[in-house]
Design a protein around this motif. Sequence first.
Motif, PDB file in Angstrom:
ATOM      1  N   GLY A   7       0.905  -1.385   0.126  1.00 13.95           N
ATOM      2  CA  GLY A   7       0.062  -0.247  -0.202  1.00 13.95           C
ATOM      3  C   GLY A   7       0.928   1.069   0.000  1.00 13.95           C
ATOM      4  N   SER A   8       0.393   2.348   0.517  1.00 15.43           N
ATOM      5  CA  SER A   8       1.218   3.547   0.489  1.00 15.43           C
ATOM      6  C   SER A   8       1.606   3.699   2.273  1.00 15.43           C
ATOM      7  CB  SER A   8       0.385   4.656   0.146  1.00 15.43           C
ATOM      8  OG  SER A   8       1.104   5.775   0.309  1.00 15.43           O
ATOM      9  N   VAL A   9       2.727   2.872   2.649  1.00  9.91           N
ATOM     10  CA  VAL A   9       2.711   2.596   4.040  1.00  9.91           C
ATOM     11  C   VAL A   9       4.119   3.099   4.238  1.00  9.91           C
ATOM     12  CG1 VAL A   9       1.273   0.822   4.273  1.00  9.91           C
ATOM     13  CG2 VAL A   9       3.564   0.272   3.600  1.00  9.91           C
ATOM     14  N   MET A  10       4.615   3.389   5.495  1.00  9.21           N
ATOM     15  CA  MET A  10       5.871   3.906   5.892  1.00  9.21           C
ATOM     16  C   MET A  10       6.143   3.569   7.557  1.00  9.21           C
ATOM     17  SD  MET A  10       3.816   7.631   5.889  1.00  9.21           S
ATOM     18  CE  MET A  10       2.905   6.524   4.698  1.00  9.21           C
ATOM     19  N   LEU A  11       7.441   3.370   8.043  1.00  7.83           N
ATOM     20  CA  LEU A  11       7.537   3.100   9.354  1.00  7.83           C
ATOM     21  C   LEU A  11       7.700   4.124  10.415  1.00  7.83           C
ATOM     22  CD1 LEU A  11      10.634   0.725   8.685  1.00  7.83           C
ATOM     23  CD2 LEU A  11       8.533   0.050   9.211  1.00  7.83           C
ATOM     24  N   THR A  12       7.600   5.422   9.910  1.00 12.46           N
ATOM     25  CA  THR A  12       7.619   6.641  10.715  1.00 12.46           C
ATOM     26  C   THR A  12       6.443   7.665  10.177  1.00 12.46           C
ATOM     27  OG1 THR A  12       9.163   7.946   9.407  1.00 12.46           O
ATOM     28  CG2 THR A  12      10.233   6.585  11.133  1.00 12.46           C
ATOM     29  N   ALA A  13       6.115   8.480  11.393  1.00 15.52           N
ATOM     30  CA  ALA A  13       5.398   9.483  10.869  1.00 15.52           C
ATOM     31  C   ALA A  13       5.455  10.779  11.865  1.00 15.52           C
ATOM     32  CB  ALA A  13       3.749   8.931  11.040  1.00 15.52           C
ATOM     33  N   LEU A  14       4.697  11.643  11.689  1.00 15.45           N
ATOM     34  CA  LEU A  14       5.003  13.076  12.473  1.00 15.45           C
ATOM     35  C   LEU A  14       3.853  12.757  13.468  1.00 15.45           C
ATOM     36  CD1 LEU A  14       5.590  15.672   9.840  1.00 15.45           C
ATOM     37  CD2 LEU A  14       7.388  14.615  11.426  1.00 15.45           C
ATOM     38  N   LYS A  40      -1.069  14.630   5.600  1.00 18.68           N
ATOM     39  CA  LYS A  40      -2.168  14.239   5.754  1.00 18.68           C
ATOM     40  C   LYS A  40      -2.183  13.191   7.053  1.00 18.68           C
ATOM     41  CE  LYS A  40      -4.546  14.824   1.441  1.00 18.68           C
ATOM     42  NZ  LYS A  40      -4.690  14.169   0.150  1.00 18.68           N
ATOM     43  N   GLU A  41      -3.414  12.738   7.871  1.00 22.25           N
ATOM     44  CA  GLU A  41      -3.560  11.808   8.754  1.00 22.25           C
ATOM     45  C   GLU A  41      -2.902  10.341   8.460  1.00 22.25           C
ATOM     46  OE1 GLU A  41      -6.736  12.268  11.445  1.00 22.25           O
ATOM     47  OE2 GLU A  41      -5.946  10.484  12.673  1.00 22.25           O
ATOM     48  N   VAL A  42      -2.460   9.907   8.892  1.00 25.22           N
ATOM     49  CA  VAL A  42      -2.004   8.303   8.682  1.00 25.22           C
ATOM     50  C   VAL A  42      -2.497   7.510   9.825  1.00 25.22           C
ATOM     51  CG1 VAL A  42      -0.417   8.480   6.747  1.00 25.22           C
ATOM     52  CG2 VAL A  42       0.270   8.628   9.465  1.00 25.22           C
ATOM     53  N   ILE A  43      -2.614   6.138   9.658  1.00 24.93           N
ATOM     54  CA  ILE A  43      -3.095   5.311  10.713  1.00 24.93           C
ATOM     55  C   ILE A  43      -1.877   4.366  11.102  1.00 24.93           C
ATOM     56  CG2 ILE A  43      -4.927   3.384  11.231  1.00 24.93           C
ATOM     57  CD1 ILE A  43      -6.022   4.101   8.548  1.00 24.93           C
ATOM     58  N   LEU A  44      -1.990   3.935  12.573  1.00 22.77           N
ATOM     59  CA  LEU A  44      -0.845   3.342  12.707  1.00 22.77           C
ATOM     60  C   LEU A  44      -1.358   1.872  12.948  1.00 22.77           C
ATOM     61  CD1 LEU A  44       1.734   2.536  14.299  1.00 22.77           C
ATOM     62  CD2 LEU A  44       0.690   3.061  16.260  1.00 22.77           C
ATOM     63  N   PRO A  59      -9.283   7.772   0.242  1.00 23.70           N
ATOM     64  CA  PRO A  59      -8.491   7.571  -0.895  1.00 23.70           C
ATOM     65  C   PRO A  59      -7.136   7.854  -0.783  1.00 23.70           C
ATOM     66  CG  PRO A  59      -9.827   9.273  -1.439  1.00 23.70           C
ATOM     67  CD  PRO A  59      -9.995   8.674  -0.106  1.00 23.70           C
ATOM     68  N   VAL A  60      -6.019   7.104  -1.200  1.00 23.49           N
ATOM     69  CA  VAL A  60      -4.810   7.572  -1.102  1.00 23.49           C
ATOM     70  C   VAL A  60      -4.277   8.306  -2.383  1.00 23.49           C
ATOM     71  CG1 VAL A  60      -2.351   6.680  -0.927  1.00 23.49           C
ATOM     72  CG2 VAL A  60      -4.218   5.375   0.116  1.00 23.49           C
ATOM     73  N   THR A  61      -3.882   9.602  -2.137  1.00 25.81           N
ATOM     74  CA  THR A  61      -3.403  10.467  -3.185  1.00 25.81           C
ATOM     75  C   THR A  61      -1.992  10.745  -3.147  1.00 25.81           C
ATOM     76  OG1 THR A  61      -3.957  12.205  -1.556  1.00 25.81           O
ATOM     77  CG2 THR A  61      -5.669  11.673  -3.421  1.00 25.81           C
ATOM     78  N   CYS A  62      -1.277  10.243  -2.132  1.00 23.99           N
ATOM     79  CA  CYS A  62       0.251  10.566  -1.860  1.00 23.99           C
ATOM     80  C   CYS A  62       1.014   9.155  -2.490  1.00 23.99           C
ATOM     81  CB  CYS A  62       0.403  10.779  -0.386  1.00 23.99           C
ATOM     82  SG  CYS A  62       2.193  10.928   0.311  1.00 23.99           S
ATOM     83  N   GLN A  63       1.928   9.663  -2.931  1.00 21.40           N
ATOM     84  CA  GLN A  63       3.104   8.511  -3.660  1.00 21.40           C
ATOM     85  C   GLN A  63       3.773   8.039  -2.600  1.00 21.40           C
ATOM     86  OE1 GLN A  63       3.221   7.391  -7.206  1.00 21.40           O
ATOM     87  NE2 GLN A  63       1.257   8.233  -6.840  1.00 21.40           N
ATOM     88  N   TYR A  64       3.924   8.859  -1.370  1.00 17.68           N
ATOM     89  CA  TYR A  64       4.932   8.302  -0.486  1.00 17.68           C
ATOM     90  C   TYR A  64       4.677   7.053   0.153  1.00 17.68           C
ATOM     91  CZ  TYR A  64       8.478   8.147   2.957  1.00 17.68           C
ATOM     92  OH  TYR A  64       9.388   7.696   3.753  1.00 17.68           O
ATOM     93  N   GLY A  65       5.661   5.840   0.242  1.00 13.18           N
ATOM     94  CA  GLY A  65       5.496   4.914   0.803  1.00 13.18           C
ATOM     95  C   GLY A  65       4.811   3.877  -0.085  1.00 13.18           C
ATOM     96  N   LEU A  66       4.513   4.265  -1.503  1.00  6.27           N
ATOM     97  CA  LEU A  66       4.098   3.132  -2.378  1.00  6.27           C
ATOM     98  C   LEU A  66       5.146   1.968  -2.687  1.00  6.27           C
ATOM     99  CD1 LEU A  66       2.056   5.093  -5.164  1.00  6.27           C
ATOM    100  CD2 LEU A  66       1.312   3.187  -3.722  1.00  6.27           C
ATOM    101  N   GLY A  67       4.532   0.823  -2.576  1.00 11.60           N
ATOM    102  CA  GLY A  67       5.596  -0.259  -3.169  1.00 11.60           C
ATOM    103  C   GLY A  67       6.354  -0.700  -1.856  1.00 11.60           C
ATOM    104  N   GLU A  68       6.146  -0.174  -0.744  1.00 10.76           N
ATOM    105  CA  GLU A  68       7.097  -0.534   0.310  1.00 10.76           C
ATOM    106  C   GLU A  68       6.431  -2.088   1.158  1.00 10.76           C
ATOM    107  OE1 GLU A  68       8.337   2.085   3.128  1.00 10.76           O
ATOM    108  OE2 GLU A  68       9.040   3.634   1.610  1.00 10.76           O
ATOM    109  N   THR A  69       7.124  -3.055   0.822  1.00  9.72           N
ATOM    110  CA  THR A  69       6.512  -4.289   1.327  1.00  9.72           C
ATOM    111  C   THR A  69       7.013  -4.555   2.572  1.00  9.72           C
ATOM    112  OG1 THR A  69       8.321  -5.244   0.112  1.00  9.72           O
ATOM    113  CG2 THR A  69       6.289  -5.312  -0.982  1.00  9.72           C
ATOM    114  N   ASP A  70       6.594  -5.853   3.427  1.00 10.29           N
ATOM    115  CA  ASP A  70       7.194  -6.133   4.567  1.00 10.29           C
ATOM    116  C   ASP A  70       8.748  -6.381   4.665  1.00 10.29           C
ATOM    117  OD1 ASP A  70       6.521  -6.514   7.263  1.00 10.29           O
ATOM    118  OD2 ASP A  70       6.820  -8.762   6.893  1.00 10.29           O
TER     119      ASP A  70
END
Length: 250
Positions: A7-14, A40-44, A59-70
């Motif tokens: 998805g559009s996922v990441m390990l860190t957020a603000l 934008k707000e993200v969910i933990l 709906p996800v409009t941000c490209q950041y974190g796309l293609g980040e698998t486990d």
Amino acid sequence: MKKTTTGSVMLTALSSHRTHCYAWVTEKNEAPFFCKECLKEVILRKGSVRIHHFAHKSPVTCQYGLGETDVHHKAKKGIFEALKTNPNCSYCELEKKINNAIPDVYAVIKKVPVAIEIQRSNITVQDVCDRTLAHHKNGLSVIWVIPSIDQLKIFREDNQDVSRVPKWLECLHALAYGRVYVWSGNGEAIIPIHFDRFTRYVPSKEFYNSYGEYVEVGGYDRTLKDRKIVLPAPELVSIGTDFCSLSHLA
Ligand SMILES: [Zn+2]
């Protein structure tokens, strides 16, 4: 290889105070959290299968974190945590925004600022070029790391390990002067891999053609362009410790 959802996922957020939150040491009751890129707000997400991470709301409009698998996250977290304890590394941060770019891991190794980019599942040649250039413009050296040997899709042919090296991988191989680095699965240790020409012997044949001329063909090695021999280096290298020998690559 088991297919993992991307998805559009990441390990860190603000946090709402704009401090840096790491998913694996953050709790849901500390919400809200925000994406560093689009704010934008993200969910933990703290499930039991994947490394804990943040995800954009749809709906996800941000490209950041796309293609980040486990596996991408495992490599990124593993390298980050190992570099943090390496005495050669005076600073290390995960997903740090530097001007317009967010390297997976940013580190200062032996006084050299370095961007460590972990290959994403949806990578293209354009991504490799754009990200490398963006980091160079910010004065960073770049080390690309492939998170798993599975990405090379190695098969056996003529008693050799062979891969049909895709364009993006060829591009990484060229950028690093004839090698790619695959995460070992442990800390900051990576496996240098060289792709060599795959050749097959064409046996010689002698015959007389329709004009009655004597013809001799074959008797040489033909290069098969659609595959390469995979040659791993005998020893692992450490990003933090062996960086001098890696830095000419970036
Ligand atoms: Zn975002």
